[in-house]
Motif scaffolding. Structure first.
Motif, short mmCIF file in Angstrom:
data_model
loop_
_atom_site.label_atom_id
_atom_site.label_comp_id
_atom_site.label_asym_id
_atom_site.label_seq_id
_atom_site.Cartn_x
_atom_site.Cartn_y
_atom_site.Cartn_z
N GLU A 6 42.49 42.89 37.94
CA GLU A 6 43.81 43.04 38.56
C GLU A 6 43.97 44.43 39.15
O GLU A 6 44.46 44.59 40.27
CB GLU A 6 44.92 42.79 37.53
CG GLU A 6 45.22 41.34 37.29
CD GLU A 6 46.41 41.15 36.37
OE1 GLU A 6 47.48 41.72 36.65
OE2 GLU A 6 46.25 40.42 35.38
N SER A 11 42.04 39.25 44.93
CA SER A 11 42.99 38.21 45.33
C SER A 11 43.30 37.32 44.14
O SER A 11 42.61 37.35 43.12
CB SER A 11 42.39 37.37 46.45
OG SER A 11 41.29 36.62 45.95
N SER A 12 44.32 36.50 44.29
CA SER A 12 44.67 35.59 43.18
C SER A 12 43.52 34.63 42.89
O SER A 12 43.27 34.28 41.74
CB SER A 12 45.95 34.83 43.49
OG SER A 12 45.80 34.03 44.65
N LEU A 15 40.96 36.63 40.94
CA LEU A 15 41.42 36.83 39.56
C LEU A 15 41.21 35.57 38.73
O LEU A 15 40.76 35.63 37.59
CB LEU A 15 42.89 37.24 39.52
CG LEU A 15 43.21 38.64 40.02
CD1 LEU A 15 44.72 38.85 40.09
CD2 LEU A 15 42.58 39.68 39.13
N ALA A 16 41.53 34.43 39.32
CA ALA A 16 41.35 33.16 38.62
C ALA A 16 39.87 32.93 38.32
O ALA A 16 39.51 32.47 37.22
CB ALA A 16 41.91 32.01 39.44
N LYS A 19 38.82 35.21 35.42
CA LYS A 19 39.32 34.69 34.15
C LYS A 19 38.50 33.49 33.68
O LYS A 19 38.18 33.37 32.50
CB LYS A 19 40.80 34.32 34.27
CG LYS A 19 41.69 35.54 34.38
CD LYS A 19 43.14 35.17 34.54
CE LYS A 19 43.99 36.43 34.70
NZ LYS A 19 45.40 36.15 34.91
#
Length: 62
Positions: A6, A11-12, A15-16, A19
């Motif tokens: 983060e 980008s989202s 990040l996904a 994870k």
């Protein structure tokens, strides 16, 4: 690791992906750890393949 991703400004989607990779790595290492501490025997070759794949995915994201 997700917190560092983060801070790095991923980008989202990135990040996904990070994870997801971390969850898969923790699962693989957890199976090895369980096996070492008296749990069910682990298929080391299978877990090694999963861990290698996850590190490759992580490198691609970063």
């Amino acid at each position: 690791m997700p917190e560092l991703a983060e801070k790095a400004g991923l980008s989202s989607g990135g990040l996904a992906a990070v994870k997801n990779v971390i969850e898969e790595l923790m699962d693989g290492f957890g199976k090895l750890d369980d096996s070492l501490h008296g749990g069910e025997p682990a298929n080391v070759d299978e877990i090694s393949d999963v861990i290698s794949e996850q590190f490759t995915r992580l490198q691609a994201v970063l």
